[in-house]
Design an enzyme around this catalytic site. Sequence first.
Site, PDB file in Angstrom:
ATOM      1  N   PHE A   1      35.654  44.722  25.959  1.00 59.91           N
ATOM      2  CA  PHE A   1      34.503  44.140  25.265  1.00 59.91           C
ATOM      3  C   PHE A   1      33.569  45.197  24.702  1.00 59.91           C
ATOM      4  CE2 PHE A   1      34.025  39.642  27.256  1.00 59.91           C
ATOM      5  CZ  PHE A   1      35.075  39.216  26.490  1.00 59.91           C
TER       6      PHE A   1
ATOM      7  N   ASP B   1      43.979  38.651  32.349  1.00 58.53           N
ATOM      8  CA  ASP B   1      45.267  38.853  31.689  1.00 58.53           C
ATOM      9  C   ASP B   1      46.474  38.768  32.612  1.00 58.53           C
ATOM     10  OD1 ASP B   1      45.200  41.332  33.074  1.00 58.53           O
ATOM     11  OD2 ASP B   1      44.321  42.359  31.351  1.00 58.53           O
TER      12      ASP B   1
ATOM     13  N   ALA C   1      38.061  45.230  32.207  1.00 58.29           N
ATOM     14  CA  ALA C   1      38.860  45.261  30.983  1.00 58.29           C
ATOM     15  C   ALA C   1      39.420  46.650  30.693  1.00 58.29           C
ATOM     16  CB  ALA C   1      38.020  44.776  29.810  1.00 58.29           C
TER      17      ALA C   1
ATOM     18  N   CYS D   1      41.449  20.892  32.237  1.00 58.18           N
ATOM     19  CA  CYS D   1      40.386  19.954  31.846  1.00 58.18           C
ATOM     20  C   CYS D   1      39.133  20.292  32.644  1.00 58.18           C
ATOM     21  CB  CYS D   1      40.831  18.522  32.134  1.00 58.18           C
ATOM     22  SG  CYS D   1      39.478  17.329  31.945  1.00 58.18           S
TER      23      CYS D   1
ATOM     24  N   HIS E   1      36.966  35.996  37.100  1.00 60.03           N
ATOM     25  CA  HIS E   1      36.691  35.327  35.825  1.00 60.03           C
ATOM     26  C   HIS E   1      37.845  34.466  35.352  1.00 60.03           C
ATOM     27  CE1 HIS E   1      33.460  38.624  34.984  1.00 60.03           C
ATOM     28  NE2 HIS E   1      33.048  37.708  35.829  1.00 60.03           N
TER      29      HIS E   1
ATOM     30  N   CYS F   1      41.554  11.950  30.975  1.00 64.55           N
ATOM     31  CA  CYS F   1      40.151  11.521  31.103  1.00 64.55           C
ATOM     32  C   CYS F   1      39.294  11.819  29.874  1.00 64.55           C
ATOM     33  CB  CYS F   1      39.513  12.160  32.345  1.00 64.55           C
ATOM     34  SG  CYS F   1      39.021  13.876  32.085  1.00 64.55           S
TER      35      CYS F   1
ATOM     36  N   GLN G   1      37.973  41.453  37.183  1.00 64.27           N
ATOM     37  CA  GLN G   1      37.259  40.654  36.193  1.00 64.27           C
ATOM     38  C   GLN G   1      38.215  40.252  35.079  1.00 64.27           C
ATOM     39  OE1 GLN G   1      34.201  44.036  35.904  1.00 64.27           O
ATOM     40  NE2 GLN G   1      33.010  42.255  35.317  1.00 64.27           N
TER      41      GLN G   1
ATOM     42  N   ASN H   1      35.950  55.565  34.981  1.00 61.73           N
ATOM     43  CA  ASN H   1      35.583  54.868  33.742  1.00 61.73           C
ATOM     44  C   ASN H   1      35.343  55.893  32.638  1.00 61.73           C
ATOM     45  OD1 ASN H   1      35.110  52.056  32.928  1.00 61.73           O
ATOM     46  ND2 ASN H   1      33.112  52.783  32.282  1.00 61.73           N
TER      47      ASN H   1
ATOM     48  N   SER I   1      32.336  48.306  32.864  1.00 61.14           N
ATOM     49  CA  SER I   1      31.032  48.831  32.467  1.00 61.14           C
ATOM     50  C   SER I   1      29.964  48.484  33.512  1.00 61.14           C
ATOM     51  CB  SER I   1      30.647  48.270  31.100  1.00 61.14           C
ATOM     52  OG  SER I   1      30.663  46.855  31.139  1.00 61.14           O
TER      53      SER I   1
HETATM   54  P1  NAD Z   1      33.780  46.074  29.542  1.00 59.53           P
HETATM   55  O1  NAD Z   1      34.465  45.928  28.239  1.00 59.53           O
HETATM   56  O2  NAD Z   1      32.368  45.730  29.658  1.00 59.53           O
HETATM   57  O3  NAD Z   1      33.929  47.573  30.069  1.00 59.53           O
HETATM   58  C1  NAD Z   1      35.139  48.239  30.041  1.00 59.53           C
HETATM   59  C2  NAD Z   1      34.858  49.685  30.426  1.00 59.53           C
HETATM   60  O4  NAD Z   1      36.108  50.358  30.555  1.00 59.53           O
HETATM   61  C3  NAD Z   1      34.053  50.433  29.383  1.00 59.53           C
HETATM   62  O5  NAD Z   1      32.957  51.052  30.030  1.00 59.53           O
HETATM   63  C4  NAD Z   1      35.051  51.447  28.798  1.00 59.53           C
HETATM   64  O6  NAD Z   1      34.441  52.682  28.503  1.00 59.53           O
HETATM   65  C5  NAD Z   1      36.022  51.603  29.921  1.00 59.53           C
HETATM   66  N1  NAD Z   1      37.395  51.919  29.501  1.00 59.53           N
HETATM   67  C6  NAD Z   1      38.122  51.312  28.526  1.00 59.53           C
HETATM   68  N2  NAD Z   1      39.362  51.798  28.510  1.00 59.53           N
HETATM   69  C7  NAD Z   1      39.425  52.755  29.468  1.00 59.53           C
HETATM   70  C8  NAD Z   1      40.445  53.622  29.945  1.00 59.53           C
HETATM   71  N3  NAD Z   1      41.684  53.603  29.433  1.00 59.53           N
HETATM   72  N4  NAD Z   1      40.151  54.499  30.950  1.00 59.53           N
HETATM   73  C9  NAD Z   1      38.896  54.523  31.489  1.00 59.53           C
HETATM   74  N5  NAD Z   1      37.909  53.709  31.097  1.00 59.53           N
HETATM   75  C10 NAD Z   1      38.169  52.830  30.104  1.00 59.53           C
HETATM   76  O7  NAD Z   1      34.676  45.276  30.577  1.00 59.53           O
HETATM   77  P2  NAD Z   1      34.277  44.561  31.943  1.00 59.53           P
HETATM   78  O8  NAD Z   1      33.341  45.410  32.717  1.00 59.53           O
HETATM   79  O9  NAD Z   1      35.554  44.133  32.540  1.00 59.53           O
HETATM   80  O10 NAD Z   1      33.461  43.269  31.488  1.00 59.53           O
HETATM   81  C11 NAD Z   1      33.854  42.506  30.386  1.00 59.53           C
HETATM   82  C12 NAD Z   1      34.281  41.059  30.676  1.00 59.53           C
HETATM   83  O11 NAD Z   1      35.269  40.774  29.704  1.00 59.53           O
HETATM   84  C13 NAD Z   1      34.952  40.840  31.981  1.00 59.53           C
HETATM   85  O12 NAD Z   1      34.234  39.873  32.610  1.00 59.53           O
HETATM   86  C14 NAD Z   1      36.362  40.311  31.673  1.00 59.53           C
HETATM   87  O13 NAD Z   1      36.496  39.026  32.240  1.00 59.53           O
HETATM   88  C15 NAD Z   1      36.424  40.125  30.193  1.00 59.53           C
HETATM   89  N6  NAD Z   1      37.557  40.756  29.495  1.00 59.53           N
HETATM   90  C16 NAD Z   1      38.788  40.792  30.076  1.00 59.53           C
HETATM   91  C17 NAD Z   1      39.857  41.410  29.434  1.00 59.53           C
HETATM   92  C18 NAD Z   1      41.202  41.432  30.112  1.00 59.53           C
HETATM   93  O14 NAD Z   1      41.501  40.542  30.903  1.00 59.53           O
HETATM   94  N7  NAD Z   1      42.027  42.441  29.865  1.00 59.53           N
HETATM   95  C19 NAD Z   1      39.673  41.999  28.172  1.00 59.53           C
HETATM   96  C20 NAD Z   1      38.385  41.925  27.577  1.00 59.53           C
HETATM   97  C21 NAD Z   1      37.336  41.303  28.269  1.00 59.53           C
HETATM   98 ZN    ZN Z   2      40.709  15.385  32.471  1.00 54.95          ZN
END
Ligand code: NAD
Ligand code: ZN
Length: 246
Positions: free
Chosen positions: A32, A101, A21, A126, A118, A154, A98, A217, A193
């Site tokens: 998140f 979007d 994310a 469905c 994900h 269904c 993960q 990160n 994360s």
């Molecule tokens: P997470 O929210 O757990 O971790 C995101 C990490 O990115 C954090 O440690 C944060 O410090 C870091 N971060 C945020 N912005 C940053 C930047 N500009 N530069 C550097 N680091 C940055 O996200 P995750 O590990 O992907 O796990 C969360 C779950 O949530 C995933 O499974 C995902 O499917 C879902 N999710 C997806 C989206 C999306 O598609 N954009 C958004 C929110 C959650």
């Molecule tokens: Zn169906």
Amino acid sequence: MQNELRRLIDASRRIVFFTGAGISTESGIPDFRSPTGIWKTNKPIDFSDFIASAEARRETWRRKFATDPTIRAAKPNRGHRAVATLVRQGRARSVITQNIDGLHQQSGVAEDKVVELHGNTTYAACLDCSKRFEIDALKEPFERTGEAPVCDACLGHIKTATISFGQPMPQAAMRRAEAETLAADLFVVAGSSLVVYPAAAFPRLAKENGAKLVIVNNEATPLDRVADLVVNAAIGDVLGDVVGVN
Ligand code: NAD
Ligand code: ZN
């Protein structure tokens, strides 16, 4: 740090990116677990609750329609563009993400080079017969009736094509992610994360298999101590500067 990352990228031929994310926050989509992340306001709804409870399904769809404009308005940022550039140059072979979007695809990475662990939130399906539904077509009936949508073929529950906590992982994507991880000579984590499993097992596997591991990160992760390089800075700046894209 930046120089060391450039050296590693220049020395590698089979780069695999692993994104979370955090690579999309600079596109305006909240993550998140950051202090401003979605979890501070919305606890995730477990898959078993979605199945068991009509109210959980309604709440899931309320949230979906509330956040949809943000996802639709989002455009790829420098981080996405840097990744896409390395893929286009043939330096990076794939992006395991993960994210749900679709921004890697929008930034120009070919569909077959993006592995979505994900799923994808830009359409729905469905849960019983897999029939596909477009989000737009579900919105008006939801707003009129207040009821979560059911399948017209269904009567199964319709859910966005994403993987919730407690929901089985998509097997084909998991197999591809493993194969890509094992093929990597450099594995770059950007914006995760690294606490969500099984997804977070891939960086560890890459390292155990002999690849160099880089983590970009904003905050510390549980795998920092096994990584070859950790860069705690904004992804767009770091990857944008290193790859040379705006
Ligand atoms: P997470 O929210 O757990 O971790 C995101 C990490 O990115 C954090 O440690 C944060 O410090 C870091 N971060 C945020 N912005 C940053 C930047 N500009 N530069 C550097 N680091 C940055 O996200 P995750 O590990 O992907 O796990 C969360 C779950 O949530 C995933 O499974 C995902 O499917 C879902 N999710 C997806 C989206 C999306 O598609 N954009 C958004 C929110 C959650
Ligand atoms: Zn169906």
